[in-house]
Motif scaffolding. Structure first.
Motif, short mmCIF file in Angstrom:
data_model
loop_
_atom_site.label_atom_id
_atom_site.label_comp_id
_atom_site.label_asym_id
_atom_site.label_seq_id
_atom_site.Cartn_x
_atom_site.Cartn_y
_atom_site.Cartn_z
N GLN A 164 0.48 3.49 2.80
CA GLN A 164 0.42 2.81 3.84
C GLN A 164 1.09 1.28 3.98
OE1 GLN A 164 -1.96 3.27 6.19
NE2 GLN A 164 -1.41 1.56 6.93
N ARG A 191 3.03 -0.18 6.48
CA ARG A 191 3.05 -1.65 7.44
C ARG A 191 4.42 -2.24 7.47
NH1 ARG A 191 -2.62 -3.45 5.63
NH2 ARG A 191 -2.80 -5.20 7.23
N LEU A 209 4.86 -9.37 7.31
CA LEU A 209 3.43 -8.52 6.35
C LEU A 209 2.66 -9.10 4.88
CD1 LEU A 209 3.23 -6.10 5.79
CD2 LEU A 209 4.70 -5.71 3.34
N GLU A 241 -0.02 -10.78 7.95
CA GLU A 241 -0.90 -9.31 7.95
C GLU A 241 -2.52 -8.95 6.90
OE1 GLU A 241 -0.24 -4.63 9.25
OE2 GLU A 241 1.60 -6.14 9.37
#
Length: 105
Positions: A20, A24, A35, A38
């Protein structure tokens, strides 16, 4: 057809959380800053996570390790879920156990 066996060793070493994160990271075009935003965490935290993932991939691809147990222990150290001193102890006991079994054969 079993795709698990066809995957490279470095990919098989990654857990769902790693995959995951990698997904991403790719979708963020490799931007650690994006990132971090996020995930809602700091840049250094994302950098540390990426560094551990890189080390995990390196260990999984490393040739010359004694066996799969050795590889697994090194992966656990790389991801931060096992301390180096504990890893050394486990590897020592494992080597002694393998040696003892070989001597009995």
């Amino acid at each position: 057809m079993n795709l698990q066996n066809e995957q490279p060793s470095w990919l098989r070493a990654l857990n769902d959380e790693d995959l995951q994160f990698l997904k991403r990271f790719i979708l963020a075009s490799g931007s650690l800053k994006a990132l971090a935003s996020e995930y809602g965490i700091s840049y250094p935290t994302v950098r540390t996570r990426l560094d551990r993932l890189i080390e995990k991939v390196k260990v999984a691809e490393q040739s010359g390790l004694e066996d799969e147990f050795h590889r697994l222990i090194q992966i656990k150290v790389a991801e931060g879920s096992l301390g180096a001193s504990t890893a050394k102890q486990l590897l020592k006991v494992h080597r002694e156990s393998v040696k003892s079994m070989e001597e009995q054969s």
